[in-house]
Design an enzyme around this catalytic site. Structure first.
Site, PDB file in Angstrom:
ATOM      1  N   SER A 270      -1.323  27.122  -5.596  1.00 33.47           N
ATOM      2  CA  SER A 270      -0.983  28.524  -5.883  1.00 33.47           C
ATOM      3  C   SER A 270      -1.565  28.987  -7.216  1.00 33.47           C
ATOM      4  CB  SER A 270       0.542  28.697  -5.919  1.00 33.47           C
ATOM      5  OG  SER A 270       1.080  28.375  -4.680  1.00 33.47           O
TER       6      SER A 270
ATOM      7  N   TRP B  89       7.135   0.076   3.899  1.00 32.53           N
ATOM      8  CA  TRP B  89       7.730   0.765   2.737  1.00 32.53           C
ATOM      9  C   TRP B  89       9.109   1.313   3.063  1.00 32.53           C
ATOM     10  CZ3 TRP B  89       8.929   5.954   1.289  1.00 32.53           C
ATOM     11  CH2 TRP B  89       8.717   6.904   2.281  1.00 32.53           C
TER      12      TRP B  89
ATOM     13  N   TYR C 240       8.745  15.948   0.513  1.00 31.43           N
ATOM     14  CA  TYR C 240       8.618  17.285  -0.065  1.00 31.43           C
ATOM     15  C   TYR C 240       8.502  17.228  -1.579  1.00 31.43           C
ATOM     16  CZ  TYR C 240       9.346  18.960   4.582  1.00 31.43           C
ATOM     17  OH  TYR C 240       9.188  19.174   5.915  1.00 31.43           O
TER      18      TYR C 240
ATOM     19  N   ASP D 228       7.036  21.286 -26.692  1.00 31.90           N
ATOM     20  CA  ASP D 228       6.966  19.967 -26.041  1.00 31.90           C
ATOM     21  C   ASP D 228       8.011  19.942 -24.932  1.00 31.90           C
ATOM     22  OD1 ASP D 228       6.806  17.112 -25.522  1.00 31.90           O
ATOM     23  OD2 ASP D 228       5.853  16.945 -27.470  1.00 31.90           O
TER      24      ASP D 228
ATOM     25  N   GLU E  86      11.841  13.187  -0.042  1.00 33.90           N
ATOM     26  CA  GLU E  86      10.820  12.555  -0.895  1.00 33.90           C
ATOM     27  C   GLU E  86       9.418  13.062  -0.524  1.00 33.90           C
ATOM     28  OE1 GLU E  86      10.641  10.689  -3.474  1.00 33.90           O
ATOM     29  OE2 GLU E  86       8.592   9.933  -3.365  1.00 33.90           O
TER      30      GLU E  86
ATOM     31  N   HIS F 117      14.819  13.405  12.485  1.00 31.06           N
ATOM     32  CA  HIS F 117      13.589  13.444  13.290  1.00 31.06           C
ATOM     33  C   HIS F 117      12.786  12.144  13.144  1.00 31.06           C
ATOM     34  CE1 HIS F 117      11.384  15.716   9.851  1.00 31.06           C
ATOM     35  NE2 HIS F 117      11.041  14.451   9.799  1.00 31.06           N
ATOM     36  N   HIS F 118      13.128  11.324  12.143  1.00 30.81           N
ATOM     37  CA  HIS F 118      12.496  10.000  12.037  1.00 30.81           C
ATOM     38  C   HIS F 118      13.175   8.999  12.959  1.00 30.81           C
ATOM     39  CE1 HIS F 118      10.085  11.035   8.482  1.00 30.81           C
ATOM     40  NE2 HIS F 118      11.111  11.783   8.135  1.00 30.81           N
TER      41      HIS F 118
ATOM     42  N   LYS G 215       3.714  30.366   3.292  1.00 29.29           N
ATOM     43  CA  LYS G 215       2.857  29.959   2.182  1.00 29.29           C
ATOM     44  C   LYS G 215       1.372  29.988   2.586  1.00 29.29           C
ATOM     45  CE  LYS G 215       4.366  27.037  -0.744  1.00 29.29           C
ATOM     46  NZ  LYS G 215       4.879  28.021  -1.690  1.00 29.29           N
TER      47      LYS G 215
ATOM     48  N   HIS H 158      12.944  11.789   3.645  1.00 30.09           N
ATOM     49  CA  HIS H 158      12.280  13.031   4.026  1.00 30.09           C
ATOM     50  C   HIS H 158      12.151  14.009   2.864  1.00 30.09           C
ATOM     51  CE1 HIS H 158      10.079  15.261   6.888  1.00 30.09           C
ATOM     52  NE2 HIS H 158      10.579  16.312   6.297  1.00 30.09           N
TER      53      HIS H 158
ATOM     54  N   HIS I 280       0.851  -1.202   0.000  1.00 28.88           N
ATOM     55  CA  HIS I 280       0.000   0.000   0.000  1.00 28.88           C
ATOM     56  C   HIS I 280       0.884   1.248   0.000  1.00 28.88           C
ATOM     57  CE1 HIS I 280      -2.946   3.009   1.235  1.00 28.88           C
ATOM     58  NE2 HIS I 280      -2.174   3.287   2.273  1.00 28.88           N
TER      59      HIS I 280
ATOM     60  N   ARG J 275       1.728   1.226  15.306  1.00 27.81           N
ATOM     61  CA  ARG J 275       1.397   1.108  13.893  1.00 27.81           C
ATOM     62  C   ARG J 275       1.830  -0.269  13.384  1.00 27.81           C
ATOM     63  NH1 ARG J 275       5.723   5.063  10.952  1.00 27.81           N
ATOM     64  NH2 ARG J 275       4.384   4.593   9.198  1.00 27.81           N
TER      65      ARG J 275
ATOM     66  N   SER K 124      13.118   5.927 -13.855  1.00 25.42           N
ATOM     67  CA  SER K 124      12.026   6.672 -14.484  1.00 25.42           C
ATOM     68  C   SER K 124      11.916   8.077 -13.891  1.00 25.42           C
ATOM     69  CB  SER K 124      10.713   5.900 -14.290  1.00 25.42           C
ATOM     70  OG  SER K 124       9.627   6.740 -14.465  1.00 25.42           O
ATOM     71  N   SER K 125      11.985   8.168 -12.565  1.00 26.16           N
ATOM     72  CA  SER K 125      11.876   9.478 -11.905  1.00 26.16           C
ATOM     73  C   SER K 125      13.055  10.371 -12.255  1.00 26.16           C
ATOM     74  CB  SER K 125      11.835   9.310 -10.384  1.00 26.16           C
ATOM     75  OG  SER K 125      10.705   8.622 -10.017  1.00 26.16           O
TER      76      SER K 125
ATOM     77  N   THR L 195       6.665  27.227   5.523  1.00 31.13           N
ATOM     78  CA  THR L 195       5.329  26.666   5.283  1.00 31.13           C
ATOM     79  C   THR L 195       4.262  27.652   5.744  1.00 31.13           C
ATOM     80  OG1 THR L 195       6.321  24.531   5.759  1.00 31.13           O
ATOM     81  CG2 THR L 195       3.942  24.569   5.550  1.00 31.13           C
TER      82      THR L 195
END
Lengths: 232, 520
Positions: free
Chosen positions: B254, B127, B243, B91, B241, B288-289, B317, B239, B62, B436, B155-156, B314
């Site tokens: 925006s 994951w 963002y 293009d 990722e 922080h993780h 924004k 992390h 998932h 979890r 790909s990315s 943040t």
């Protein structure tokens, strides 16, 4: 054409010198470094020439591609960086220890167990995968038979999984008798490279209650063990 | 057959954008179905449907599919569709590379999906793929997952490279960096971030592979390595990722808020600086993780401060979006509803992040459902909401038809009620101590879990409305015909061409004379 030949020569030199180096020819490391530097120089020249002839968009694509490759390399560079920053040493990605390890054999009996203990060797030197038999002699100084259990601990504790210690289950020792049994000490697996010395402690205890680990007289009183027959 | 050949070989950015979006929808439905299975299992204490190992596989897949298969491709779809239109390019810079970037995705997910049918089942370690769960104890299918991550990473990387080269080189005359729409800016920064972090993930999973099969010990203490290093490497990727997912979402919001507020975006330059600042900070917050892994107090304090510092850009924004709406002539079409929903709920998710960033508080929240609740507020009501808002906003431009506002409103309100019903109680469960990634739980957690499961199913049903609304427009051509302008106050080059956008976007090279943020 010249560039291709240079790149081919550098690559072959790099591979050959690496093979020689792996096989133990120490001066090959200098050839390896020299070929590596030459290959890097040739690659740099190729990139510079290629970028010159590309249009702006393709040039950007190529530069960004190299940036991606550099970040991949950076992920590997982070391995020694992590070990230096977090542990104060360099990474040890290879696992085998090539040198032998000194092992001290010590023994202890718990809470005055009435036995005499001797070991055939108090110090061993073992390499990875090697094994040795150590003979332990026990003599019962009591008027009754004893059922003795042997526990083994190592120092540092984390090293214990590397040892394959073959020990007897329970040793039955009649009054005033003597017995001898072997313990096989061997390294099952490769040990960390920074381990030079370790110790094995043989701890003897009576399984019929006297001298059981952690359960002192105070503990017995506290749990009223005698009344409820916990130790029967 | 010819049609299949066309889609396999197309190099048109709009076609590729559409393929990205459809693929993302497919993956979203697949991973969503897994989420519902997870919620069935957790709807009551005890075993209901899934055997624990299969449950772990569901949780892992998932997460992986939602992040790499649903969210990222959806945002890449937006980038493909919108960036050339917004900067006046014919293009993407490398159209064939663009085609290849997309077609790597089905290959990668084919590999990943196939792991369900392998001996030992699919990967079952979450994951995050922590070693030694993924090395010593990982099922054989882990190798396929690693290969699939390599394919998806490639790909990315190719997509990011293409986006940067497009934005730098193919802008229309007059489209200076200062005049670029925020969506384009957000993708430029995101693409750099992607290019920096995806190779790190590739390197890390390669280390996993060599640890599993080639005798190295990067993450094995027995060989002088360190399992904790995996967490460092993973979160150094992981992390930023997050963002990568959030920043294009900021870009979409925006674009939408000024249109429906009928006012130019407040502090547009600051929006760009704030995105750049968040991107920079994202590289120095990863620990922080890992507050409970035994890192030193000094390190914890540093990372706590950097984490809390993310709140500043943040907040800028959020303030600017609010200030844009202030005294605006607001209307509440579906894109705006989702944008406002994003504004409220993403901020709520952000507050959860602040709580998690505080070291002593994190000791309580770590590895509980609080983290799950926080993450889902940020990604579902944050990123997913902005994707949905973007689809509703640009769908008329892509298809030439207006969607049904009634269906859109139903979709929004049902989704919002359901999302709160699903993710808010997760915070309470976490605070009460529910860990979890468990298939069963203590009895005291039963009531809230039931509510969460009901909310989850309601959310799933609400998304079917979205699928129906989109299919109605795309395949059945139902809905009013859209004009070129579509929305009264929408600004930017994409609104100057017909709806649907023609195969060749600009027959005449557009010339830009002012920024989309300068209104008459």
């Amino acid at each position: 054409m010249v560039l291709h030949l240079q790149a081919l020569a550098a690559t072959i030199g790099l591979v050959l010198s690496m093979l020689l180096w792996v096989r133990g020819a120490n001066p090959a490391i200098y050839a390896f470094i020299a070929c590596g530097v030459f290959l890097a120089y040739v690659t740099y020249g190729w990139i510079k020439d290629t970028i010159k002839v590309l249009d702006r968009t393709r040039r950007h694509g190529l530069i960004l591609g190299f940036f991606g490759v550099a970040m991949f390399a950076f992920s590997y560079a982070m391995v020694p960086l992590y070990h230096i920053l977090c542990h104060g040493n360099v990474a040890l990605p290879e696992s085998a220890s090539s040198h032998p390890v000194d092992i001290d054999i010590m023994f202890e009996k718990y809470r005055g167990l009435p036995i005499a203990i001797t070991v055939s060797e108090s110090q061993l030197e073992l390499g990875s995968g090697e094994s040795r038999l150590v003979y332990v002699t026990l003599e019962n100084h009591a008027n009754k038979a004893l059922d003795i259990k042997l526990s083994i601990s190592t120092n540092p504790r984390t090293i214990k999984p590397y040892f394959g210690l073959v020990t007897p289950d329970v040793i039955h020792l009649p009054a005033w008798e003597r017995t001898q049994f072997p313990i096989e000490v061997k390294f099952n697996a490769d040990v960390p490279d920074d381990l030079w010395q370790t110790a094995i402690l043989l701890l003897f205890q009576d399984i019929n209650g006297v001298g059981e680990l952690g359960k002192t007289d105070a503990w017995e009183k506290m749990h009223h063990a005698e009344q409820i027959g916990v130790r029967s | 057959m010819r049609k299949l050949g066309y889609w396999l070989s197309t190099t048109n950015h709009k076609d590729i954008g559409s393929m990205y979006l459809w693929f993302s929808l497919l993956m979203f439905l697949a991973a969503g179905a897994m989420a519902l299975l997870i919620r069935v299992e957790l709807s009551q204490p005890g075993r209901i449907l899934l055997e624990p190992n299969l449950y772990n596989q569901m949780v892992t897949m998932h997460g992986l599919i939602m992040i790499f298969g649903a969210i990222m491709p959806a945002l890449a779809g937006f980038a493909n569709w919108q960036i050339p239109l917004m900067i006046g390019a014919a293009d993407m810079a490398f159209p064939r590379l663009n085609n290849w970037s997309f077609w790597l995705l089905p290959v990668g997910f084919g590999l990943m999906g196939s792991t369900f049918f392998m001996e030992g089942g699919a990967p079952n370690f979450g994951w995050t793929m922590y070693a030694p769960l993924s090395t010593t104890y990982g099922p054989p299918s882990t190798d396929f997952m690693i290969l699939s991550i390599h394919v998806l990473g490639l790909s990315s990387i190719l997509a990011a490279l293409n986006i940067i080269a497009t934005i730098i080189n193919l802008r229309a005359p007059g489209m200076t960096y200062h005049r670029m729409p925020i969506f384009v800016w957000s993708w430029l920064i995101t693409a750099f971030l992607l290019l920096a972090i995806m190779p790190i993930l590739a390197g890390t999973v390669t280390m996993l592979l060599t640890d599993r099969h080639f005798g190295t010990s990067f993450f094995s203490a027995a060989g002088g390595g360190d399992p904790l290093m995996f967490q460092h490497l993973f979160w150094f990727f992981g992390h930023p990722e997050v963002y990568v997912l959030v920043m294009p979402a900021f870009g979409i919001i925006s674009e939408i808020i000024p249109t429906f507020s009928r006012k130019p975006l407040f502090g547009a330059n600051f929006m760009v600086y704030a995105i750049a600042c968040i991107a920079f900070l994202s590289f120095i917050v990863w620990i922080h993780h890992m507050f409970v892994t035994g890192v030193s107090v000094e390190v914890k304090i540093f990372f706590m401060f950097t984490t809390l510092l993310v709140a500043v850009p943040t907040a800028i924004k959020v303030f600017n979006w609010t200030a844009t709406m202030y005294k605006g002539a607001l209307t509440f079409e579906t894109p705006m509803l989702f944008a406002i929903g994003f504004l409220f709920l993403f901020t709520l998710g952000g507050f959860g992040g602040l709580m998690l960033g505080i070291v002593p508080a994190d000791y309580q929240y770590q590895d509980t459902y609080f983290v799950v609740g926080h993450f889902h507020y940020a990604i579902v009501t944050g990123v997913y909401y902005s994707i949905v808002a973007g689809v509703y906003y640009w769908l008329p431009k892509w298809t030439g038809r207006m969607y049904s506002e009634t269906l859109g409103a139903w979709h929004f309100w049902l989704s919002t009620i359901a999302a709160n019903l699903t993710f808010l109680p997760m915070h309470f469960l976490g605070l009460a101590g529910m860990p979890r990634r468990i298939p069963d739980y203590a009895l005291q957690f039963a009531d809230f879990n039931q509510i969460v499961s009901i909310g989850g199913f309601l959310f799933g049903i609400a998304q079917l409305i979205f699928v129906y609304a989109v299919i109605k427009v795309v395949f059945f051509k139902q809905g009013e015909k859209a004009t070129a302008q579509v929305w009264e106050c929408a600004k930017g080059l994409e609104w100057t061409i017909d709806s649907p956008a023609p195969h060749h976007s600009f027959l005449v090279q557009p010339v830009v004379t002012k920024s989309v943020h300068e209104w008459d």
